[in-house]
Design a protein around this motif. Structure first.
Motif, mmCIF file in Angstrom:
data_model
loop_
_atom_site.group_PDB
_atom_site.id
_atom_site.type_symbol
_atom_site.label_atom_id
_atom_site.label_comp_id
_atom_site.label_asym_id
_atom_site.label_seq_id
_atom_site.Cartn_x
_atom_site.Cartn_y
_atom_site.Cartn_z
ATOM 1 N N HIS A 175 0.848 -1.192 0.000
ATOM 2 C CA HIS A 175 0.000 0.000 0.000
ATOM 3 C C HIS A 175 0.883 1.240 0.000
ATOM 4 O O HIS A 175 2.102 1.160 0.125
ATOM 5 C CB HIS A 175 -0.902 0.011 1.244
ATOM 6 C CG HIS A 175 -0.116 0.114 2.519
ATOM 7 N ND1 HIS A 175 0.533 -0.964 3.089
ATOM 8 C CD2 HIS A 175 0.139 1.181 3.338
ATOM 9 C CE1 HIS A 175 1.148 -0.577 4.199
ATOM 10 N NE2 HIS A 175 0.940 0.721 4.364
ATOM 11 N N GLN A 176 0.244 2.394 -0.110
ATOM 12 C CA GLN A 176 0.898 3.690 0.045
ATOM 13 C C GLN A 176 0.184 4.438 1.168
ATOM 14 O O GLN A 176 -1.041 4.558 1.165
ATOM 15 C CB GLN A 176 0.821 4.494 -1.259
ATOM 16 C CG GLN A 176 1.595 3.887 -2.414
ATOM 17 C CD GLN A 176 1.208 4.514 -3.745
ATOM 18 O OE1 GLN A 176 0.084 4.351 -4.198
ATOM 19 N NE2 GLN A 176 2.139 5.223 -4.380
ATOM 20 N N ASP A 177 0.931 4.928 2.121
ATOM 21 C CA ASP A 177 0.333 5.568 3.296
ATOM 22 C C ASP A 177 -0.563 6.746 2.935
ATOM 23 O O ASP A 177 -1.583 6.990 3.586
ATOM 24 C CB ASP A 177 1.425 6.046 4.258
ATOM 25 C CG ASP A 177 2.168 4.896 4.915
ATOM 26 O OD1 ASP A 177 1.565 3.812 5.075
ATOM 27 O OD2 ASP A 177 3.349 5.082 5.264
ATOM 28 N N ASN A 178 -0.185 7.475 1.905
ATOM 29 C CA ASN A 178 -0.952 8.682 1.596
ATOM 30 C C ASN A 178 -2.335 8.383 1.019
ATOM 31 O O ASN A 178 -3.173 9.272 0.931
ATOM 32 C CB ASN A 178 -0.180 9.612 0.650
ATOM 33 C CG ASN A 178 -0.587 11.067 0.823
ATOM 34 O OD1 ASN A 178 -1.004 11.487 1.911
ATOM 35 N ND2 ASN A 178 -0.492 11.842 -0.238
ATOM 36 N N TYR A 179 -2.584 7.127 0.651
ATOM 37 C CA TYR A 179 -3.942 6.761 0.275
ATOM 38 C C TYR A 179 -4.833 6.791 1.516
ATOM 39 O O TYR A 179 -6.032 7.034 1.433
ATOM 40 C CB TYR A 179 -3.981 5.370 -0.358
ATOM 41 C CG TYR A 179 -5.300 5.080 -1.034
ATOM 42 C CD1 TYR A 179 -5.520 5.478 -2.350
ATOM 43 C CD2 TYR A 179 -6.340 4.444 -0.351
ATOM 44 C CE1 TYR A 179 -6.734 5.242 -2.973
ATOM 45 C CE2 TYR A 179 -7.556 4.210 -0.969
ATOM 46 C CZ TYR A 179 -7.751 4.608 -2.271
ATOM 47 O OH TYR A 179 -8.961 4.379 -2.880
ATOM 48 N N TYR A 180 -4.217 6.554 2.688
ATOM 49 C CA TYR A 180 -4.936 6.634 3.965
ATOM 50 C C TYR A 180 -5.016 8.087 4.452
ATOM 51 O O TYR A 180 -6.043 8.541 4.930
ATOM 52 C CB TYR A 180 -4.224 5.832 5.055
ATOM 53 C CG TYR A 180 -3.974 4.368 4.808
ATOM 54 C CD1 TYR A 180 -4.472 3.695 3.697
ATOM 55 C CD2 TYR A 180 -3.210 3.638 5.707
ATOM 56 C CE1 TYR A 180 -4.226 2.350 3.505
ATOM 57 C CE2 TYR A 180 -2.969 2.288 5.519
ATOM 58 C CZ TYR A 180 -3.474 1.647 4.420
ATOM 59 O OH TYR A 180 -3.231 0.307 4.233
ATOM 60 N N TRP A 181 -3.880 8.792 4.332
ATOM 61 C CA TRP A 181 -3.757 10.098 4.970
ATOM 62 C C TRP A 181 -4.373 11.221 4.145
ATOM 63 O O TRP A 181 -4.901 12.171 4.707
ATOM 64 C CB TRP A 181 -2.278 10.432 5.208
ATOM 65 C CG TRP A 181 -1.526 9.425 6.012
ATOM 66 C CD1 TRP A 181 -2.046 8.422 6.779
ATOM 67 C CD2 TRP A 181 -0.106 9.319 6.112
ATOM 68 N NE1 TRP A 181 -1.031 7.693 7.355
ATOM 69 C CE2 TRP A 181 0.163 8.232 6.965
ATOM 70 C CE3 TRP A 181 0.954 10.037 5.576
ATOM 71 C CZ2 TRP A 181 1.465 7.842 7.286
ATOM 72 C CZ3 TRP A 181 2.249 9.660 5.891
ATOM 73 C CH2 TRP A 181 2.497 8.570 6.745
#
Length: 258
Positions: A115-121
């Motif tokens: 995953h990529q964290d910025n998809y969450y953030w």
């Protein structure tokens, strides 16, 4: 010895940078001593972001900073040497946004899908990053973090609900198969750290080894970081779906055991 300039250069080039022996074994010991207290408090306040392995060991704990306001972990999140590095990378003052544990117990520790964290953030300016602190050795044998080197340059990729505890979204395999970048699993010793970009693609395998793989992750954002409120709301709705699925699945497993 890395200078601030070299650390920032490597971070920008590869999407992550490894820092050796940032914390002493004594400091890591203080962090480890707080884990049980955090677990007990998470249970008491019914933290929905506390996740277990199939043999009922704690695998991940998220949003610790919401209910733990003092102690060694909070103190270490403000360590001057670290903050100076983060300020340099972000080009502005860094502020703690989240604290979480990825405990990944021996033999049963769960995987984390890529995953990529910025998809969450959902930081529109990407002014955020994670500090991954090794509280035990971490390597390919016990489910160490795996990075697609330089994948932060690909931009934010499409994700889908993971239906897995501890990591609500994942990049579909059909997209991962098209990525030809090198995979790196850093070998970390106790007290080593990784600082990684919010859009670096990363994940980890299950821990089937005889050693726990304990990581403390402190998320930071720039003091002026901008969040896309519409995208964040959409993501939070997806998280709720993932939590509901996990609860129902856990209930079904317990019912079948009985």
């Amino acid at each position: 010895m890395f200078t601030l300039k070299k650390i920032k250069k490597e971070f920008n080039l590869n999407g992550f940078v490894i820092l050796r022996q940032v914390f002493s074994k004594k400091e890591i010991g203080k962090i480890l001593n707080e884990i049980e207290k955090i677990i007990l408090k998470s249970i008491r306040i019914k933290n929905t972001h506390l996740h277990y392995t199939d043999d009922k060991k704690v695998n991940t704990i998220h949003n610790i900073n919401r209910y733990i306001k003092k102690g060694s972990i909070i103190n270490f999140s403000k360590k001057k040497e670290i903050i100076d590095i983060l300020n340099c990378i972000l080009n502005e003052r860094a502020k703690v946004r989240n604290i979480e544990f990825f405990l990944k117990p021996k033999k049963t520790g769960m995987r984390t899908p890529f995953h990529q964290d910025n998809y969450y953030w959902n930081f529109s300016d990407k002014k955020a990053l994670n500090l991954w602190i090794a509280c035990s050795e971490s390597n390919y044998k016990n489910g160490g973090v795996c990075y697609f080197k330089q994948s932060h340059k690909l931009g934010l990729l499409k994700h889908e609900i993971s239906y897995e505890p501890g990591s609500s979204q994942k990049i579909p395999n059909k997209y991962l198969k098209k990525i030809k970048l090198k995979k790196i699993i850093p070998h970390l010793k106790i007290g080593d750290c990784i600082i990684h970009h919010p859009e670096i693609i990363h994940g980890s395998n299950p821990n089937k080894s005889k050693k726990d793989r304990i990581g403390l992750v402190i998320g930071y954002k720039g003091i002026n970081a901008k969040v896309d409120a519409k995208k964040l709301k959409k993501y939070n709705n997806l998280v709720k779906k993932n939590i509901i699925y996990i609860k129902e699945n856990r209930h079904s497993k317990l019912h079948n055991l009985n």
